[in-house]
Design a protein around this motif. Structure first.
Motif, mmCIF file in Angstrom:
data_model
loop_
_atom_site.group_PDB
_atom_site.id
_atom_site.type_symbol
_atom_site.label_atom_id
_atom_site.label_comp_id
_atom_site.label_asym_id
_atom_site.label_seq_id
_atom_site.Cartn_x
_atom_site.Cartn_y
_atom_site.Cartn_z
ATOM 1 N N ARG A 41 35.818 39.735 19.240
ATOM 2 C CA ARG A 41 35.883 40.554 18.035
ATOM 3 C C ARG A 41 34.702 41.517 18.045
ATOM 4 N NH1 ARG A 41 36.008 37.056 12.946
ATOM 5 N NH2 ARG A 41 38.121 36.641 13.699
ATOM 6 N N GLY A 42 35.001 42.774 17.775
ATOM 7 C CA GLY A 42 33.929 43.768 17.714
ATOM 8 C C GLY A 42 33.183 43.943 19.014
ATOM 9 N N THR B 179 35.729 32.704 39.423
ATOM 10 C CA THR B 179 34.757 33.731 39.797
ATOM 11 C C THR B 179 34.817 34.865 38.788
ATOM 12 O OG1 THR B 179 35.157 33.224 42.136
ATOM 13 C CG2 THR B 179 34.024 35.293 41.650
ATOM 14 N N VAL B 180 33.648 35.379 38.419
ATOM 15 C CA VAL B 180 33.606 36.553 37.552
ATOM 16 C C VAL B 180 33.935 37.779 38.397
ATOM 17 C CG1 VAL B 180 32.176 38.022 36.091
ATOM 18 C CG2 VAL B 180 31.916 35.533 35.988
ATOM 19 N N VAL B 181 34.959 38.523 37.998
ATOM 20 C CA VAL B 181 35.399 39.689 38.758
ATOM 21 C C VAL B 181 35.279 40.928 37.885
ATOM 22 C CG1 VAL B 181 37.319 40.781 39.971
ATOM 23 C CG2 VAL B 181 36.985 38.297 40.130
ATOM 24 N N VAL B 182 34.547 41.930 38.388
ATOM 25 C CA VAL B 182 34.397 43.216 37.707
ATOM 26 C C VAL B 182 35.114 44.268 38.548
ATOM 27 C CG1 VAL B 182 32.791 44.870 36.711
ATOM 28 C CG2 VAL B 182 32.127 42.458 36.919
ATOM 29 N N ARG B 183 35.970 45.038 37.915
ATOM 30 C CA ARG B 183 36.768 46.019 38.639
ATOM 31 C C ARG B 183 36.294 47.427 38.288
ATOM 32 N NH1 ARG B 183 41.118 43.362 40.687
ATOM 33 N NH2 ARG B 183 41.295 41.214 39.914
ATOM 34 N N ILE C 52 38.008 39.694 29.897
ATOM 35 C CA ILE C 52 37.246 40.248 28.776
ATOM 36 C C ILE C 52 37.876 41.574 28.372
ATOM 37 C CG2 ILE C 52 35.006 41.115 28.005
ATOM 38 C CD1 ILE C 52 34.993 38.134 28.393
ATOM 39 N N GLU C 53 38.144 41.741 27.093
ATOM 40 C CA GLU C 53 38.820 42.945 26.632
ATOM 41 C C GLU C 53 37.910 44.169 26.645
ATOM 42 O OE1 GLU C 53 40.344 42.166 22.791
ATOM 43 O OE2 GLU C 53 41.653 40.529 23.425
ATOM 44 N N GLN C 54 36.655 44.007 26.228
ATOM 45 C CA GLN C 54 35.741 45.133 26.055
ATOM 46 C C GLN C 54 35.304 45.696 27.410
ATOM 47 O OE1 GLN C 54 34.852 46.512 23.213
ATOM 48 N NE2 GLN C 54 33.323 47.939 23.966
ATOM 49 N N PRO C 55 35.515 47.008 27.680
ATOM 50 C CA PRO C 55 35.006 47.606 28.921
ATOM 51 C C PRO C 55 33.481 47.594 28.941
ATOM 52 C CG PRO C 55 36.574 49.059 27.794
ATOM 53 C CD PRO C 55 36.218 47.986 26.831
#
Length: 442
Positions: free
Chosen positions: A209-210, A283-287, A305-308
């Protein structure tokens, strides 16, 4: 002749005496500050005793069987608690506590009108003398009411005398701890059942949220110990480093912020520990687009995670991990991937995550999914290709296969769309799955 209001009058006199000569609180000396604080505490405890007595009487005059003649209803309130809460600015819970304490410490009569002592006479004496407040008294009453059926009145009376002897001078949190330890001593056989009940209440929820991830956890004592000890150890180490630093003012984090950092640190350690086999390869994946990463422009997305996140954050996260590159063809298909294997490779799974975003059917994050063959490997001789793979959580995997849903992939590569076709005869429309359901896929 003594009066119920005598403790209030005495506390007021002490407050006047401590305040003497000062026009406002800002003008009080340190000695006066301590004396005034003590007098205010005494006044509040004395007022609590009187208020509890009055609240119990209001409750009696507002009991349900009086009907329209109820005192609370005559004043326009549903019950005594609402009357007390509204007129004093307290919460309904605080008002109910006053009523409970008042009823437990008020003199009683038997069926023929003979006078009886209060239900909890030792507490009544301590409360009336202004040595404990309503908060502590309320906890003691609740505890004693709970223990009488278990251990009997004599043992409960002994616990009452012990607690009213300890409570004066303690904070409400300290009184609560004293009650917990007294209960364990008084009812040792009840400790294990209480543990089972607490364990059944344990849970953790997460929601976004937020732009922030909110984590709410309720843990039973045994499992809470590890979490609490680890976080407190991290906080202590942070304060020790701050104390030893040449610039102690450089770290301006609050305790809450350090505790948040501790949780992140523990999670990162769990994800990167080579000996840990309990996280199912999570694993944490960042695209991010490779050109954006090199140029320092644009933004990235974190799986689940929704937030960019901004490109600087992406670079910082990449600095603590590894960068995996893949090359896409004109249609978004992965050109380099492993073949001749039953299990999907890590690169293929990353590609499926890029296309599906998580469970393609229900949207759970990638860490809670597995890569499944659409045409089964053994039964249908399906291939381990991107066009024959889909990310599904365990529940949706069974739901899709057991209920006859058909999965169809339209397009190729990471820009393909996943469609779920319902079983014949249900009348349900086809359901678009994957990222395309919530995002515009170019």
């Amino acid at each position: 002749m003594t009066s119920t209001l005598d403790p209030i009058r005495e506390a007021t006199r002490l407050l006047d005496e401590a305040w003497a000569g000062a026009e406002s609180g800002a003008a009080l000396s340190r000695t006066q500050l301590l004396a005034v604080n003590e007098a205010i505490g005494r006044l509040k405890r004395a007022a609590d005793a009187v208020h509890a007595e009055v609240a119990a009487r209001i409750a009696r005059e507002s009991r349900h069987e009086l009907g329209p003649a109820s005192l609370a209803k005559q004043q326009g309130y549903r019950n005594a608690a609402q009357l007390i809460a509204t007129t004093t600015g307290a919460s309904t819970g605080e008002a109910l506590r006053l009523v409970t304490v008042g009823e437990a410490t008020a003199p009683r009569t038997n069926l023929i009108g003979e006078a009886l002592p209060a239900k909890f006479p030792a507490l009544q004496e301590t409360l009336s003398a202004g040595r404990v407040g309503a908060a502590a008294a309320g906890m003691i009453v609740a505890f004693l009411d709970r223990m009488i059926p278990k251990v009997g009145r004599d043992a409960a009376a002994e616990a009452e005398r012990l607690l009213v002897g300890l409570a004066p001078g303690l904070s409400a949190d300290e009184v609560r701890r004293a009650i917990t330890r007294t209960e364990a001593h008084l009812d040792p056989d009840g400790v294990a059942p209480r543990e089972d009940a607490l364990r059944a209440q344990a849970g953790l929820s997460m929601f976004e949220r937020g732009g922030m991830l909110h984590v709410n956890a309720t843990l039973d004592p045994a499992r809470a110990a590890s979490v609490k000890t680890a976080i407190e150890g991290f906080v202590s180490a942070g304060f020790a480093a701050k104390h030893e630093s040449d610039d102690p003012g450089s770290d301006r984090r609050t305790v809450a912020q350090i505790q948040a950092d501790a949780l992140v640190h523990l999670a990162e350690h769990g994800l990167t520990c080579l000996k840990n086999q309990t996280l199912n390869g999570a694993t944490v994946v960042v695209r991010v687009n490779a050109a954006d990463l090199e140029a320092g422009t644009g933004s990235g997305r974190i799986d689940g995670i929704e937030q960019p996140v901004g490109i600087d954050t992406v670079r910082r996260m990449a600095g603590g991990g590894s960068v995996i590159r893949w090359t896409c063809g004109q249609e978004g298909e992965i050109l380099n991937w492993g073949r001749n294997r039953r299990l999907f490779s890590r690169t293929q799974r990353l590609a499926l995550t890029e296309r599906d975003g998580g469970c393609a059917f229900c949207g759970l994050p990638p860490s809670m999914t597995k890569a499944h063959h659409i045409e089964w490997w053994a039964r249908d001789l399906g291939t381990t290709d991107l066009a024959n793979g889909v990310l599904l959580c365990e529940t949706c995997h069974h739901l899709v296969h057991d209920n006859g849903w058909v999965i169809r992939i339209d397009g190729v590569g990471i820009r393909a769309k996943v469609w779920f076709l319902p079983p014949p005869g249900t009348g349900a429309p086809p359901r678009l799955g994957g990222r395309a359901r919530t995002e515009r896929i170019a």
